[in-house]
Design a protein around this motif. Structure first.
Motif, PDB file in Angstrom:
ATOM      1  N   ASN A 165       0.835  -1.190   0.000  1.00 52.45           N
ATOM      2  CA  ASN A 165       0.000   0.000   0.000  1.00 52.45           C
ATOM      3  C   ASN A 165       0.876   1.248   0.000  1.00 52.45           C
ATOM      4  O   ASN A 165       2.089   1.165   0.131  1.00 52.45           O
ATOM      5  N   LYS A 166       0.266   2.425  -0.177  1.00 53.65           N
ATOM      6  CA  LYS A 166       1.056   3.640  -0.428  1.00 53.65           C
ATOM      7  C   LYS A 166       1.652   4.227   0.847  1.00 53.65           C
ATOM      8  O   LYS A 166       2.826   4.534   0.905  1.00 53.65           O
ATOM      9  N   LYS A 167       0.833   4.416   1.873  1.00 54.02           N
ATOM     10  CA  LYS A 167       1.351   5.005   3.111  1.00 54.02           C
ATOM     11  C   LYS A 167       1.792   3.887   4.029  1.00 54.02           C
ATOM     12  O   LYS A 167       1.009   3.020   4.375  1.00 54.02           O
ATOM     13  N   MET A 168       3.065   3.928   4.466  1.00 61.72           N
ATOM     14  CA  MET A 168       3.592   2.796   5.208  1.00 61.72           C
ATOM     15  C   MET A 168       4.464   3.215   6.376  1.00 61.72           C
ATOM     16  O   MET A 168       5.014   4.303   6.409  1.00 61.72           O
ATOM     17  N   ARG A 169       4.559   2.279   7.327  1.00 59.00           N
ATOM     18  CA  ARG A 169       5.462   2.468   8.461  1.00 59.00           C
ATOM     19  C   ARG A 169       6.828   1.866   8.174  1.00 59.00           C
ATOM     20  O   ARG A 169       7.832   2.355   8.663  1.00 59.00           O
ATOM     21  N   GLN A 170       6.838   0.762   7.434  1.00 53.47           N
ATOM     22  CA  GLN A 170       8.106   0.097   7.121  1.00 53.47           C
ATOM     23  C   GLN A 170       8.458   0.273   5.648  1.00 53.47           C
ATOM     24  O   GLN A 170       7.591   0.540   4.821  1.00 53.47           O
ATOM     25  N   VAL A 171       9.733   0.104   5.366  1.00 53.09           N
ATOM     26  CA  VAL A 171      10.190   0.019   3.985  1.00 53.09           C
ATOM     27  C   VAL A 171      10.140  -1.447   3.594  1.00 53.09           C
ATOM     28  O   VAL A 171      10.653  -2.304   4.304  1.00 53.09           O
ATOM     29  N   ILE A 172       9.504  -1.746   2.475  1.00 54.16           N
ATOM     30  CA  ILE A 172       9.374  -3.124   2.008  1.00 54.16           C
ATOM     31  C   ILE A 172      10.084  -3.259   0.676  1.00 54.16           C
ATOM     32  O   ILE A 172       9.893  -2.442  -0.226  1.00 54.16           O
ATOM     33  N   THR A 173      10.918  -4.272   0.552  1.00 52.95           N
ATOM     34  CA  THR A 173      11.595  -4.551  -0.709  1.00 52.95           C
ATOM     35  C   THR A 173      11.310  -5.990  -1.110  1.00 52.95           C
ATOM     36  O   THR A 173      10.966  -6.837  -0.277  1.00 52.95           O
ATOM     37  N   PHE A 174      11.491  -6.257  -2.401  1.00 53.58           N
ATOM     38  CA  PHE A 174      11.241  -7.579  -2.953  1.00 53.58           C
ATOM     39  C   PHE A 174      12.501  -8.074  -3.663  1.00 53.58           C
ATOM     40  O   PHE A 174      13.268  -7.289  -4.204  1.00 53.58           O
ATOM     41  N   THR A 181      12.490 -18.648  -6.377  1.00 51.62           N
ATOM     42  CA  THR A 181      12.113 -18.183  -5.045  1.00 51.62           C
ATOM     43  C   THR A 181      11.821 -16.689  -5.063  1.00 51.62           C
ATOM     44  O   THR A 181      12.330 -15.947  -5.912  1.00 51.62           O
ATOM     45  N   ILE A 182      10.996 -16.253  -4.109  1.00 52.51           N
ATOM     46  CA  ILE A 182      10.658 -14.843  -3.925  1.00 52.51           C
ATOM     47  C   ILE A 182      10.871 -14.506  -2.459  1.00 52.51           C
ATOM     48  O   ILE A 182      10.522 -15.298  -1.575  1.00 52.51           O
ATOM     49  N   ARG A 183      11.417 -13.338  -2.195  1.00 58.21           N
ATOM     50  CA  ARG A 183      11.652 -12.910  -0.817  1.00 58.21           C
ATOM     51  C   ARG A 183      11.017 -11.545  -0.594  1.00 58.21           C
ATOM     52  O   ARG A 183      11.173 -10.629  -1.405  1.00 58.21           O
ATOM     53  N   ILE A 184      10.296 -11.418   0.512  1.00 59.83           N
ATOM     54  CA  ILE A 184       9.737 -10.130   0.942  1.00 59.83           C
ATOM     55  C   ILE A 184      10.501  -9.682   2.176  1.00 59.83           C
ATOM     56  O   ILE A 184      10.709 -10.464   3.109  1.00 59.83           O
ATOM     57  N   ASN A 185      10.959  -8.429   2.174  1.00 57.19           N
ATOM     58  CA  ASN A 185      11.745  -7.887   3.277  1.00 57.19           C
ATOM     59  C   ASN A 185      11.014  -6.707   3.912  1.00 57.19           C
ATOM     60  O   ASN A 185      10.752  -5.708   3.219  1.00 57.19           O
ATOM     61  N   TRP A 186      10.682  -6.823   5.188  1.00 59.71           N
ATOM     62  CA  TRP A 186      10.166  -5.686   5.955  1.00 59.71           C
ATOM     63  C   TRP A 186      11.332  -5.091   6.740  1.00 59.71           C
ATOM     64  O   TRP A 186      11.963  -5.781   7.550  1.00 59.71           O
ATOM     65  N   GLN A 187      11.643  -3.814   6.516  1.00 58.50           N
ATOM     66  CA  GLN A 187      12.764  -3.165   7.191  1.00 58.50           C
ATOM     67  C   GLN A 187      12.236  -2.201   8.253  1.00 58.50           C
ATOM     68  O   GLN A 187      11.445  -1.303   7.943  1.00 58.50           O
ATOM     69  N   PHE A 188      12.682  -2.374   9.498  1.00 58.45           N
ATOM     70  CA  PHE A 188      12.161  -1.607  10.626  1.00 58.45           C
ATOM     71  C   PHE A 188      13.161  -0.570  11.126  1.00 58.45           C
ATOM     72  O   PHE A 188      12.894   0.614  11.138  1.00 58.45           O
ATOM     73  N   ASN A 189      14.326  -1.048  11.620  1.00 54.89           N
ATOM     74  CA  ASN A 189      15.350  -0.193  12.226  1.00 54.89           C
ATOM     75  C   ASN A 189      14.784   0.649  13.364  1.00 54.89           C
ATOM     76  O   ASN A 189      14.744   1.878  13.311  1.00 54.89           O
ATOM     77  N   CYS A 190      14.313  -0.039  14.397  1.00 57.68           N
ATOM     78  CA  CYS A 190      13.778   0.657  15.566  1.00 57.68           C
ATOM     79  C   CYS A 190      13.956  -0.228  16.795  1.00 57.68           C
ATOM     80  O   CYS A 190      14.131  -1.448  16.679  1.00 57.68           O
ATOM     81  N   PHE A 191      13.939   0.402  17.992  1.00 55.45           N
ATOM     82  CA  PHE A 191      14.008  -0.352  19.232  1.00 55.45           C
ATOM     83  C   PHE A 191      12.617  -0.846  19.603  1.00 55.45           C
ATOM     84  O   PHE A 191      11.622  -0.127  19.467  1.00 55.45           O
ATOM     85  N   GLU A 223       8.218   5.107   8.627  1.00 60.79           N
ATOM     86  CA  GLU A 223       7.263   6.121   9.083  1.00 60.79           C
ATOM     87  C   GLU A 223       7.946   7.477   9.208  1.00 60.79           C
ATOM     88  O   GLU A 223       7.365   8.521   8.866  1.00 60.79           O
ATOM     89  N   THR A 224       9.192   7.489   9.679  1.00 56.67           N
ATOM     90  CA  THR A 224       9.950   8.743   9.778  1.00 56.67           C
ATOM     91  C   THR A 224      10.145   9.372   8.405  1.00 56.67           C
ATOM     92  O   THR A 224       9.999  10.587   8.232  1.00 56.67           O
ATOM     93  N   LEU A 225      10.469   8.548   7.420  1.00 60.13           N
ATOM     94  CA  LEU A 225      10.635   9.048   6.060  1.00 60.13           C
ATOM     95  C   LEU A 225       9.329   9.642   5.539  1.00 60.13           C
ATOM     96  O   LEU A 225       9.323  10.721   4.931  1.00 60.13           O
ATOM     97  N   HIS A 226       8.229   8.957   5.774  1.00 58.87           N
ATOM     98  CA  HIS A 226       6.938   9.462   5.314  1.00 58.87           C
ATOM     99  C   HIS A 226       6.615  10.804   5.973  1.00 58.87           C
ATOM    100  O   HIS A 226       6.136  11.734   5.317  1.00 58.87           O
ATOM    101  N   GLU A 227       6.888  10.933   7.274  1.00 57.48           N
ATOM    102  CA  GLU A 227       6.639  12.190   7.974  1.00 57.48           C
ATOM    103  C   GLU A 227       7.543  13.302   7.446  1.00 57.48           C
ATOM    104  O   GLU A 227       7.125  14.469   7.372  1.00 57.48           O
ATOM    105  N   ALA A 228       8.782  12.957   7.076  1.00 58.80           N
ATOM    106  CA  ALA A 228       9.691  13.965   6.537  1.00 58.80           C
ATOM    107  C   ALA A 228       9.181  14.510   5.206  1.00 58.80           C
ATOM    108  O   ALA A 228       9.218  15.726   4.961  1.00 58.80           O
ATOM    109  N   LEU A 229       8.676  13.631   4.338  1.00 57.12           N
ATOM    110  CA  LEU A 229       8.139  14.096   3.060  1.00 57.12           C
ATOM    111  C   LEU A 229       6.905  14.958   3.269  1.00 57.12           C
ATOM    112  O   LEU A 229       6.712  15.959   2.566  1.00 57.12           O
ATOM    113  N   SER A 230       6.060  14.597   4.223  1.00 59.15           N
ATOM    114  CA  SER A 230       4.897  15.429   4.543  1.00 59.15           C
ATOM    115  C   SER A 230       5.350  16.790   5.070  1.00 59.15           C
ATOM    116  O   SER A 230       4.741  17.821   4.769  1.00 59.15           O
ATOM    117  N   PHE A 231       6.426  16.782   5.847  1.00 62.49           N
ATOM    118  CA  PHE A 231       6.972  18.030   6.391  1.00 62.49           C
ATOM    119  C   PHE A 231       7.409  18.971   5.271  1.00 62.49           C
ATOM    120  O   PHE A 231       7.086  20.177   5.288  1.00 62.49           O
TER     121      PHE A 231
END
Length: 557
Positions: free
Chosen positions: A112-121, A129-139, A341-349
């Motif tokens: 979907n368009k608005k996201m909290r994580q970065v997703i790569t394929f 084979t196919i791999r889906i990667n959810w990238q978080f980088n958070c505590f 989510e931080t990236l999305h907020e930065a673009l909105s900013f």
């Protein structure tokens, strides 16, 4: 026997990467989740629950200990009864989707368009084979849960637009000339003035004139190079007087170690996971620190910088560099917020600060944003200035088509130095014309980096003809009707009504286009407008095309 391309749902491989001292990795094997109930997968650092219903793959991860969560991966296999290799599109950095096809059946993965994580394929065609990667980088504190952003998995064909004749009504900038220092040298004021004088003499103007490199030090955005001080306002007024929008490129989150920004505000910097200031080893041959956007003081500083650029110096277009640094692992003021989510907020900013009318573009950024945050997205499509390789233009066309297959996002087409050199030995005879055809039909935004006064009269005439043709052709969104590959010509459609056929092979290729099938694919209906090239038109029947190596044809609906 027909194709049976499908997912192998007998089992999946799940892995998690975590740890602040260094990345650790744990793996497990489980069954594909089915129905409305979650399937649980236990790992040493976290518990993962996943569900697959109504073609939506979703999940929740819960921390069983305090951990720095980096990434979750799911790997699955593809079954194909014919054992034939499949094609994949959308595995480039930041792709919002993935398409795999054996030219008979297709499976699509889409986020979907608005996201909290970065997703790569990632698709491995040799191993199926196919791999889906959810990238978080958070505590993630003990017991806290995070929802994995969902993935749509579908095998359905959908119409590309509701009806023929739908056109864009909002006028957008379409062309840009970029003033940049040559051969890693700094940008000179005289270079800009010489090119401006050439434009005024030739009466060739662009929508945007963008300045790259007017600052001497990254981070100290108020300090211009000496020859630009006191002159930037006059220069931008001259650009505006010629009907062009003055633009600037800069890296809002970068600061050089020797800058006043870093010296005065070391507490604004992102730290590594041990606490020391994070330092990128190289950016345009410079070492840089990263600003922590989660701090309100940093946001106030950026607002002040943008106000200077916009309201005092007169820039109205902004090309933002280095935004992918927001996705790097690091110690920030708010580390419980996923970097997507931080990236999305930065673009909105940036959009809210600069206003709805500002032209904002960026590059090398995952496509995770809502519409209207960015005006245009750039990807690596430029060609080298020397063009020694005969394969360079065909490879450029393939990159454009691969991106187009997945993303309907408005994007920048940056061929680098264009028009092409006069020497025909440098590239295949048909490749240069195919590149021009792709420029016309691409629907995006064309950037030119030539030293304009150095062009030959023939190149000047070509550019003079290209710009009005480009603006007349472009608009709408670009869609591919089949995967780009070298086995058979690629068919692409612009929603403004143009159809392009491109041969990416070094050999002559033939293709047959069924008019009724194409209308149904494009407009999701039978009948409608005819396809024509020049004065010729066809409403029904088969159109047989023979394309030379790297050749192309464009038609109008």
């Amino acid at each position: 026997m027909g194709s049976s391309l499908r997912l192998d749902k007998s089992q999946i491989n799940i892995s998690i990467r975590y740890g602040s001292e260094g990345p650790k990795k744990q793996k497990t094997i489980g069954r594909w989740p089915t129905g409305n109930q979650y399937s649980s997968y236990d790992l040493p650092a976290a518990e993962i629950k996943m569900s697959h219903t109504n073609n939506i793959l979703s999940g929740v991860v819960r921390a069983v200990e305090d951990l720095y969560l980096r990434e979750i991966q799911i790997t699955m296999k593809i079954k194909n009864r014919q054992k034939s290799p499949f094609l994949s599109c959308g595995t480039y950095r930041g792709s919002p989707a993935l398409t795999i096809s054996d030219q008979k059946e297709t499976i699509r993965f889409k986020r979907n368009k608005k996201m909290r994580q970065v997703i790569t394929f990632d698709a491995n065609t040799s191993r199926h084979t196919i791999r889906i990667n959810w990238q978080f980088n958070c505590f993630l504190p003990l017991g806290k849960e995070l929802h994995l952003d969902p993935i749509l998995i579908t095998e359905k064909e959908t119409g590309l637009q509701p009806a023929p004749g739908v056109r864009e009504t909002k006028k957008k900038p379409r062309t840009s000339w970029i003033a940049t220092g040559k051969h890693n040298q700094i940008l000179r004021l005289k270079y800009i003035e010489d090119n401006l004088s050439w434009m005024e003499q030739q009466r060739i103007f662009f929508d945007i004139l963008r300045l790259d490199g007017i600052h001497g030090c990254l981070g100290d955005w108020e300090n211009l190079q000496t020859e630009f001080k006191g002159k930037i306002g006059f220069l931008n007024r001259r650009i505006g007087h010629n009907g062009m929008i003055p633009g600037i490129s800069f890296a809002p989150f970068y600061g050089e170690p020797g800058s006043e920004l870093v010296r005065l505000h070391p507490d604004w910097l992102v730290g590594d996971l041990k606490g020391d200031a994070l330092l990128l080893s190289q950016y345009q041959n410079k070492k840089v620190h990263i600003l922590d956007f989660t701090q309100s003081a940093v946001q106030d500083y950026l607002k002040s910088t943008l106000d200077l650029f916009n309201n005092q110096w007169g820039f109205k277009a902004f090309h933002l560099l280095g935004l992918s640094s927001l996705l790097l692992p690091g110690r920030r003021y708010n580390n419980e917020k996923e970097t997507g989510e931080t990236l999305h907020e930065a673009l909105s900013f940036f959009r809210e600060t600069l206003g709805s009318k500002a032209f904002i573009s960026t590059e090398e950024l995952p496509l995770i944003t809502q519409e209207n945050q960015l005006s245009m997205m750039s990807f690596n499509s430029d060609m080298s200035s020397r063009r020694k390789s005969k394969k360079e233009i065909p490879e450029l066309l393939y990159r454009i088509l691969d991106h187009t297959y997945i993303s309907h996002y408005p994007w920048l087409l940056n061929p680098g130095s264009y028009p092409l050199p006069d020497s025909k030995e440098i590239h295949p005879p048909q490749a240069g014309e195919s590149l021009r055809q792709m420029m016309l039909i691409n629907g995006g935004f064309l950037t030119i980096t030539n030293d304009l006064p150095a062009m030959t009269p023939e190149q000047t005439e070509e550019l003079k003809n290209l710009i009005p043709s480009f603006k007349r052709f472009t608009g709408g969104s670009l869609h591919l009707l089949n995967s780009p590959d070298k086995k058979k010509p690629c068919v692409v459609f612009n929603s403004n009504g143009y159809l392009g056929v491109f041969n990416l092979s070094s050999k002559k290729k033939q293709i047959s286009l069924n008019m009724e099938e194409m209308k149904q694919k494009i407009y999701n209906k039978i009948g409608g407008a005819q396809i024509r090239e020049g004065r010729m038109g066809m409403k029904t029947g088969e159109l047989e095309l023979i394309l030379p190596p790297f050749g192309s044809r464009i038609f109008k609906f």
